[in-house]
Structures are given as structure tokens and as C-alpha cells.
Scaffold this motif. Structure first.
Motif, PDB file in Angstrom:
ATOM      1  N   LEU A 195       0.832  -1.201   0.000  1.00 15.53           N
ATOM      2  CA  LEU A 195       0.000   0.000   0.000  1.00 15.53           C
ATOM      3  C   LEU A 195       0.872   1.259   0.000  1.00 15.53           C
ATOM      4  CD1 LEU A 195      -2.877   1.161   0.105  1.00 15.53           C
ATOM      5  CD2 LEU A 195      -2.689   1.127   2.610  1.00 15.53           C
ATOM      6  N   VAL A 225       2.120   1.842  -3.400  1.00 15.66           N
ATOM      7  CA  VAL A 225       1.044   2.384  -4.236  1.00 15.66           C
ATOM      8  C   VAL A 225       0.918   3.886  -4.040  1.00 15.66           C
ATOM      9  CG1 VAL A 225      -1.468   2.410  -4.511  1.00 15.66           C
ATOM     10  CG2 VAL A 225      -0.261   0.239  -4.371  1.00 15.66           C
ATOM     11  N   VAL A 226       0.969   4.338  -2.802  1.00 14.20           N
ATOM     12  CA  VAL A 226       0.825   5.768  -2.519  1.00 14.20           C
ATOM     13  C   VAL A 226       1.936   6.571  -3.189  1.00 14.20           C
ATOM     14  CG1 VAL A 226       0.922   7.503  -0.690  1.00 14.20           C
ATOM     15  CG2 VAL A 226      -0.437   5.425  -0.368  1.00 14.20           C
ATOM     16  N   VAL A 262      -4.664  -0.437  -4.881  1.00  9.66           N
ATOM     17  CA  VAL A 262      -5.597  -0.171  -3.788  1.00  9.66           C
ATOM     18  C   VAL A 262      -6.641  -1.294  -3.694  1.00  9.66           C
ATOM     19  CG1 VAL A 262      -7.406   1.373  -2.956  1.00  9.66           C
ATOM     20  CG2 VAL A 262      -5.277   2.329  -3.871  1.00  9.66           C
TER      21      VAL A 262
END
Length: 497
Positions: free
Chosen positions: A141, A144-145, A239
Motif C-alpha cells: 500500500l 502504491v501511494v 488499492v
């Protein structure tokens, strides 16, 4: 290195029979609808996410550069003319482009691995201590951000983009290469020995599919939209993965609320003689002096040199040498990884068949598959450098090279689970620390050697990668082992290691 004496070799021939005896005590649980194969599919999705986030910059880089003043120069130094490019939609020229030289490009492409190397051993340790589910979940995650922030960072400057890429690598403390150590820790509790190759190759095919799908899709996104949407689209896919991972994955069969009792007993009984009873104890001295571990280290480092060189620079080679457009580039760059994915899955099935049905010793299977998966790619990589402007032959040789590399998925790549299943996450953290170095220095060296983008310069790059691959294969063949090492099963001594 520690001695790994004759008792280890004597056990090799008996290992498949012992596994068979242990697993036959409980009827094998069905595959369809099983929790262990559900884990394999979701972990494969996770590998897909992180590898797609990793390689999409390789395609985006081709479109991020301001090449209008040097497009003719790119091909004047080689015999390969640019291919006819279809007209691009007018609305896709809104994204910024940058004047980065080849050295800066090399640092940007390799920067991910500088953050990535910092997390290998700590991640493997934390996965074993606190559980791999959330470590892997939040790590991906985080990646991904930072991926979603990539276009903003690029506009701020190359140094900001490098910093974001480093943070993406750090984010993978739970992501792929601590996704690898974390998944090894998880599979040590989930994978019955005689299903190990199958389950792990299903997991790892996600990495290949991430590359296979993201390369052509990134090219299409660049062609019809612009390069910024690459990072937004794949960030959204990441996500969605996190939501599924959080809801349906658990660290072990004993903590899974929906697993059938038959499957739980099957998994735990098949592993009871492999997992160490020394909870909380890590035999560091025995680990770092283990000959079989260092055989994996050398093989992993060597294989990754070729793998990361192509992973980061194949789109550049397709553009600068073979003259393919951004749309053609992504599709053709994906072909080698499609072949690699197919060979990885097939090799997993064949490896388990040889061990279970033919009773071939594990060490023989691992060494043979490693030799094919490392020497084969070296031969065809060198051959690709001598195809000149024969586009079909060049792409064919590069595809065969990467495809044969997929065979190593059932070789040294999962050998950690054979020699120390209880410490597999830590062992993979150690091997990946060394195996990440090629990703850090390989692109920088390759771009430094190819400043004029000539075929002869790329031949040098391919020769270096092939030589390293060959040496690693021979070292692993000499020192690799296939059974659980004594230090991985015995109780710890009364004093600290």
C-alpha cells in the motif's frame, strides 16, 4: 562457511519418501476452493501489483524524455532505422517532458533498489516476528501511494523523482522483496512440502504477469493518454488488491477462520517435522556461515543481474536500437516476460512431479532447474546482441532468454524453503540484500556503457550479464543443497549464538 556434511547428502535420497509418509497420514486436501490455493492467487495478485509498479517507469521513461531535438541522432549511430509510427492522438501531449541525460536516466531507473535493499533482512525478521500479512499489505500500500505521487515528483525535478522511487523501495518492506521474505515466512506455514513448487510458482507468476501486462498496457496508455496515467491506473489496481488482501488472507492455517479442518490438518501434519520448535530463537551464526545459503546468494545475485538489466532497460533498447514506437515498444518488451511466466508455471509442475512421483532428490531438481534457468538465458542474451537489425530474430532471442530464466523459479529461487523452512523469510532477506545490488548498479553501468546507443555498446552490456549468470550457475551447482539443515531444526544451545 560451515560444514554441511555427509549426513545431509545421505538424507537426500530419502526426503521424498519421508514427505510422502508424513502426508499420507492425513488425506490430501482438495485443491479446488482451498485456502492455500486462495492464498497463492492473492499473493500472485500482490506480486502483479508491485512488479507492474516497478516496471511501468521503464516504459514511461521513453515518453517522459524530450527527444524532439535528438530523434534523428538516436538511430544515426546504428543500422536500425526507426519503424513507421502511427499518428498519436492530439490530446496526449499535455504531460511534461524532461531533458535528462543517459546518466540521470540510469540513476532514476536504479533508485528504487536503494530503498529496497535497506528493508531486506529487517523485513524478513519482522515478517517472522509479527506476521507477514500486515507487513506485506501495508508495504505494498505504501508503494502504491508513492506511485500515485510520481508525476508530481517528476515535475519538481529528477532529484525529487529519485527520492520518491527510493521511498517506493522502502515501502516494499512489506512489498515484493519483502513481499518475497514475507511470503516465504507465510509459505513456511502454509505450503505442504510436496506442493511447494506448485504453490510458489503460482505466487510468483504474478510478478511475470505484472511485467507482461503492464509493459504493453503502459505503452497503450502513453499512446492514447499520456505517461502520467500509467501511475494513476496501476496505483488504483494496487488499492483494490489491498482490500482483498486485508479481508481474505491470514498468517497461518491455525488463524484462518474459514479453512476446512481437513485442509488445516493436512497442512500442519505435513510440516510438523520441518518447522523448528525453537520459537523466538534465530541461529544467526549458523545461518551466515551456511554453505548452502551462500550458494543461493551467489545464484540469486547472478540471475538478478540479467533480470534487472532487461527489466529496466529493455524498453530503452527497443526504442534506441531497434527503433520501435512507444506503442510497439510495450507489447514487444512484454514478450520475454510472457514466456518467463509460462516456463515458471510449467517448471513448478515438472519439479514437483520429479520429486513426488519419480522420487528424484530435491537437490538434483533444484540444481538442474537452476542450470537450465541461468545458462540458457546467458547464451541467448549474447546471441541477441549479434542479430543486428533483424528485428524478429532479436526479439525471438530475448524472449527465449527470459523464458528459460523462468525455469529457475523451481531451482535456487525456492531453495530457502528446502534448507530452512522456519527461517525462510530471513534467508530470503539475506539473499535478496545481495540480489538487489544488480538492480542498483546494473542500470547505471549499462547506461554508462551505452551513451552512444550503438549495437556494439549493448553487446558489452549483454556479455557482462551473461558472464555473471554463468558463474552463478556453476557456483550453485557445486555448493547447493536440498534438505533441511541441522541448525534449522534442532533446539538452540543454552548460550546465545
Amino acid at each position: 562457511m560451515s560444514a554441511y556434511g555427509s549426513e545431509v547428502e545421505e538424507d537426500e535420497q530419502e526426503t521424498p519418501l519421508l514427505h510422502r509418509a508424513h502426508e499420507d497420514k492425513v488425506h490430501r486436501a482438495p485443491v479446488c476452493g482451498s485456502s492455500r490455493y486462495g492464498l497463492a492467487l492473492l499473493s500472485s495478485y500482490g506480486f502483479f501489483v508491485v512488479y507492474s509498479l516497478r516496471v511501468n517507469l521503464s516504459v514511461a521513461m521513453v515518453d517522459m524524455l524530450n527527444n524532439t531535438h535528438q530523434s534523428s541522432a538516436n538511430h544515426s549511430g546504428s543500422a536500425c532505422p526507426a519503424h513507421a509510427n502511427p499518428a498519436r492522438p492530439k490530446h496526449n501531449h499535455t504531460a511534461s517532458v524532461y531533458d535528462w541525460d543517459s546518466e540521470t536516466q540510469g540513476w532514476i531507473l536504479g533508485s528504487f533498489f536503494y530503498g529496497y535493499i535497506l528493508t531486506q533482512i529487517p523485513g524478513g525478521y519482522l515478517a517472522g516476528r509479527y506476521g507477514p500479512k500486515w507487513l506485506m499489505g501495508f508495504g505494498i500500500l505504501g508503494t502504491v501511494v508513492f506511485t500515485l505521487l510520481t508525476p508530481v515528483a517528476a515535475d519538481l525535478g529528477a532529484s525529487y523523482l529519485i527520492a520518491v522511487r527510493v521511498l517506493e523501495g522502502v515501502g516494499e518492506v512489506g512489498g515484493v522483496e519483502i513481499t518475497f521474505p514475507a511470503m516465504y515466512t507465510m509459505w513456511a506455514a502454509w505450503a505442504p512440502p510436496l506442493e511447494r513448487s506448485r504453490l510458489l510458482t503460482i505466487s510468483y507468476i504474478g510478478a511475470q504477469l505484472g511485467t507482461v501486462i503492464s509493459l504493453p498496457l503502459s505503452g497503450e496508455i502513453c499512446f492514447y493518454l499520456d505517461w502520467t496515467y500509467i501511475f494513476y491506473v496501476f496505483g488504483a489496481v494496487g488499492v483494490v488488491w489491498f482490500v482483498f488482501w486485508a479481508l481474505f488472507v491470514f498468517d497461518s492455517p491455525n488463524t484462518h477462520p474459514r479453512i476446512s479442518e481437513r485442509e488445516r490438518l493436512y497442512i500442519t501434519s505435513s510440516l510438523k517435522n520441518e518447522l523448528s520448535t525453537s520459537a523466538g530463537y534465530i541461529p544467526w551464526r549458523a545461518i551466515v556461515t551456511s554453505g548452502p545459503l551462500w550458494a543461493i546468494v551467489v545464484a540469486h545475485f547472478s540471475y538478478n543481474w540479467t533480470f534487472y538489466t532487461l527489466l529496466t532497460l529493455l524498453p530503452t533498447y527497443m526504442n534506441d536500437i531497434l527503433g520501435f514506437s512507444i506503442q510497439q515498444n510495450g507489447i514487444l518488451s512484454a514478450l520475454p516476460y510472457l514466456g518467463c511466466a509460462v516456463f515458471a508455471v510449467v517448471s513448478g509442475q515438472v519439479a514437483d512431479y520429479l520429486r513426488e512421483t519419480c522420487q528424484v532428490p530435491t537437490v538434483t531438481v533444484r540444481k538442474c532447474f537452476s542450470l537450465v534457468g541461468m545458462i540458457g538465458p546467458a547464451v541467448f542474451l549474447v546471441a541477441a546482441g549479434y542479430t543486428g537489425c533483424d528485428y524478429v530474430l532479436a526479439v525471438t532471442f530475448l524472449t527465449i532468454s527470459s523464458s528459460l530464466g523462468g525455469v529457475s523459479a523451481s531451482g535456487f529461487n525456492i531453495n530457502h524453503l528446502d534448507i530452512a523452512p522456519s527461517y525462510a523469510g530471513i534467508l530470503l532477506g539475506i539473499t535478496n540484500t545481495f540480489a538487489t545490488i544488480p538492480g542498483m548498479v546494473g542500470p547505471v553501468i549499462a547506461r554508462a556503457l551505452t551513451q552512444n546507443n550503438t549495437i556494439e555498446e549493448w553487446q558489452t552490456v549483454f556479455y557482462i550479464a551473461a558472464a555473471i549468470n554463468l558463474l552463478g550457475a556453476l557456483f550453485y551447482a557445486a555448493f547447493g543443497r536440498g534438505t533441511v539443515q541441522p541448525w534449522a531444526v534442532h533446539a538452540p544451545p543454552s548460550h546465545g549464538d
